[in-house]
Design a protein around this motif. Structure first.
Motif, PDB file in Angstrom:
ATOM      1  N   PRO A 106       0.821  -1.218   0.000  1.00  0.00           N
ATOM      2  CA  PRO A 106       0.000   0.000   0.000  1.00  0.00           C
ATOM      3  C   PRO A 106       0.851   1.263   0.000  1.00  0.00           C
ATOM      4  O   PRO A 106       1.974   1.277   0.536  1.00  0.00           O
ATOM      5  N   ASP A 107       0.325   2.323  -0.568  1.00  0.00           N
ATOM      6  CA  ASP A 107       1.056   3.589  -0.648  1.00  0.00           C
ATOM      7  C   ASP A 107       1.317   4.213   0.718  1.00  0.00           C
ATOM      8  O   ASP A 107       2.155   5.112   0.839  1.00  0.00           O
ATOM      9  N   LEU A 151       6.226  -2.104  -5.036  1.00  0.00           N
ATOM     10  CA  LEU A 151       6.467  -1.116  -3.989  1.00  0.00           C
ATOM     11  C   LEU A 151       5.959   0.252  -4.422  1.00  0.00           C
ATOM     12  O   LEU A 151       6.182   0.665  -5.560  1.00  0.00           O
ATOM     13  N   GLY A 152       5.309   0.953  -3.500  1.00  0.00           N
ATOM     14  CA  GLY A 152       4.780   2.278  -3.804  1.00  0.00           C
ATOM     15  C   GLY A 152       5.830   3.372  -3.699  1.00  0.00           C
ATOM     16  O   GLY A 152       6.976   3.135  -3.309  1.00  0.00           O
ATOM     17  N   LYS A 153       5.435   4.580  -4.010  1.00  0.00           N
ATOM     18  CA  LYS A 153       6.384   5.694  -4.054  1.00  0.00           C
ATOM     19  C   LYS A 153       6.777   6.210  -2.670  1.00  0.00           C
ATOM     20  O   LYS A 153       7.679   7.034  -2.547  1.00  0.00           O
ATOM     21  N   TYR A 154       6.115   5.744  -1.635  1.00  0.00           N
ATOM     22  CA  TYR A 154       6.423   6.247  -0.301  1.00  0.00           C
ATOM     23  C   TYR A 154       7.277   5.280   0.532  1.00  0.00           C
ATOM     24  O   TYR A 154       7.589   5.566   1.683  1.00  0.00           O
ATOM     25  N   ASN A 184       9.266   7.328  -6.592  1.00  0.00           N
ATOM     26  CA  ASN A 184       9.898   7.046  -5.313  1.00  0.00           C
ATOM     27  C   ASN A 184      11.180   7.866  -5.185  1.00  0.00           C
ATOM     28  O   ASN A 184      12.052   7.796  -6.052  1.00  0.00           O
ATOM     29  N   PRO A 185      11.327   8.647  -4.112  1.00  0.00           N
ATOM     30  CA  PRO A 185      12.474   9.554  -3.994  1.00  0.00           C
ATOM     31  C   PRO A 185      13.775   8.884  -3.580  1.00  0.00           C
ATOM     32  O   PRO A 185      14.848   9.489  -3.704  1.00  0.00           O
ATOM     33  N   VAL A 186      13.723   7.642  -3.105  1.00  0.00           N
ATOM     34  CA  VAL A 186      14.914   7.008  -2.551  1.00  0.00           C
ATOM     35  C   VAL A 186      15.402   5.832  -3.392  1.00  0.00           C
ATOM     36  O   VAL A 186      16.607   5.694  -3.636  1.00  0.00           O
ATOM     37  N   TYR A 187      14.495   4.977  -3.879  1.00  0.00           N
ATOM     38  CA  TYR A 187      14.885   3.734  -4.525  1.00  0.00           C
ATOM     39  C   TYR A 187      14.508   3.676  -6.000  1.00  0.00           C
ATOM     40  O   TYR A 187      13.525   4.285  -6.429  1.00  0.00           O
ATOM     41  N   ALA A 188      15.301   2.907  -6.743  1.00  0.00           N
ATOM     42  CA  ALA A 188      15.011   2.657  -8.152  1.00  0.00           C
ATOM     43  C   ALA A 188      15.436   1.232  -8.492  1.00  0.00           C
ATOM     44  O   ALA A 188      16.247   0.623  -7.785  1.00  0.00           O
TER      45      ALA A 188
END
Length: 423
Positions: A237-238, A258-261, A284-288
């Motif tokens: 879930p987000d 995985l969600g963006k948060y 997602n600001p941390v993972y790619a």
């Protein structure tokens, strides 16, 4: 999983002289008499200690009434000598009561996870149904391990803690009702080797956890604690920000979204051996994700490696390998890699990186860089190690450089001449 061996023998002997010993896992310390009481119910005989005030009882051993019998149902008595049954678990007091390396299940069979000993025996091999006493507050480590025929269980609401290996090896377990007062859960091993566990329910009145979207998560919906084992696809879930260590360990999940948060993947959070794909929201600001790897966008460290056929090719987006990453996907039988391919982009090796990405004597390890990566130091010592006792492949022009690298870390003597290869 680590559980220290405690030296409680001296304390036990002193208490045994008085005929009593204590157990504090129920919250308030309970003093138990060493005297054994027995009661026969159904096809089993139950052995128990009573508390000093004779208000509580602890069932520490269960045996079939008839030798060599294999009953199909197990119903614990509600009371022993008018004392409510509040605790179930083997009497391990001789080893320090509750702080041991190994435990026995309720059928007096040793359980040793490291060697795959789950406590299976004739007495528990055919038990399909089990009824636990309503006043139960404490279930000790490994109590119901090895009950391979058990299909469902309702854990009484007053139980607060579910320890490691409590239901280890219950391979036909399909349905579990968790206790309303649950406040501590060993997600890593409590239901290990329970591949058919498909339905998990929990009262909405539980103050710490909630079950939704095929996962157990924190009450505020921000932390993923545990994925239900049989589910093959999990959409996180987000609301989830953190995924705890062991959340996917030994699950059947193949695909994770995985969600963006999700910004905190803890070490060992994604370790399922069935995992094939992991996708992450592009925002997602941390993972790619790149190839077989999830990496941290900020420091380019490997976060999760997804092995395929026990092979892992590290993405060239990765610059650092650390001991806080996770390894999942199809591995060898002993959870190791047969092939580890490290690109030239990797310029730094951190402490315990080689434990996260383990290789064996049958493995091939490629270092693609013209120069070896830097190795983490702590004080005047190298904190990271390098692969040994396996085949090592390096650029032909850099063979002497890599050999000197191994010598610098005092590891060259652990490699044989025939283990060095070039490309």
């Amino acid at each position: 999983m680590k559980r220290k061996i405690a030296n409680g023998i001296v304390i036990f002997m002193l208490l045994a002289v008085c005929g009593i010993f204590t157990g504090a896992a129920e919250g308030k310390a309970v003093t138990w008499s060493k005297k054994t009481y027995t009661v026969t119910k159904g096809k089993f005989k139950f052995y128990a200690h009573l508390s000093k005030n004779k208000k509580k009882s602890w069932v520490y051993l269960v045996k079939p009434k008839k030798k060599k019998a294999s009953p199909t149902s197990l119903k614990f008595p509600k009371k022993i000598k008018k004392a409510a049954v509040t605790r179930i678990g083997a009497d391990m007091s001789i080893m320090g009561d509750g702080d041991n390396e190994f435990y026995k299940n309720i059928f007096d069979v040793w359980v040793e996870y490291a060697h795959g000993c789950d406590g299976y025996c004739r007495a528990n091999s055919k038990i399909k149904t089990m009824s636990l006493p309503p006043a139960l507050t404490q279930i000790d480590y490994t109590s119901f391990s090895g009950m391979s025929a058990l299909t469902k269980v309702r854990i009484p609401d007053k139980v607060k803690v579910l320890h490691a290996e409590t239901f280890y090896g219950c391979r036909k377990l399909k349905e579990v009702k968790l206790p309303k007062k649950l406040s501590l859960f060993s997600n890593y091993l409590c239901f290990d080797d329970c591949p058919k566990l498909d339905k998990v329910t929990l009262s909405r009145k539980n103050k710490k956890y909630t079950v939704s979207n095929d996962i157990l998560m924190s009450k505020d919906n921000k932390t993923l604690i545990w994925a239900i084992p049989k589910k093959t696809t999990i959409t996180v879930p987000d609301t989830i920000e953190t995924i705890e260590s062991g959340a996917f360990f030994n699950s059947q999940v193949k695909n994770i979204k995985l969600g963006k948060y999700v910004t905190n993947l803890k070490s060992g959070s994604i370790m399922g051996t069935k995992i094939e794909t992991i996708s992450i929201d592009e925002e997602n600001p941390v993972y790619a994700v790149d190839g077989q790897c999830i990496y941290n966008k900020k420091d380019a460290s490997l976060v999760v490696g997804i092995a395929k056929n026990a092979q892992l090719v590290i993405s060239d987006k990765v610059k650092k390998l650390t001991g806080t990453a996770s390894l999942c996907g199809s591995l060898s039988e002993d959870r190791q890699l047969y092939l580890l391919d490290i690109p030239a982009s990797v310029i730094w090796l951190g402490k315990n990186w080689d434990e996260v990405l383990p290789v064996s004597g049958l493995s091939k390890v490629y270092f693609r860089g013209a120069t070896p990566p830097q190795v983490e130091k702590k004080g005047g010592y190298y904190a990271a190690s390098l692969p040994v006792f396996c085949d090592i492949y390096v650029p032909k022009a850099s063979l002497s450089v890599y050999k000197n690298w191994y010598k610098k870390l005092d590891l060259y003597e652990d490699t044989e001449k025939e283990e060095w290869h070039t490309f």
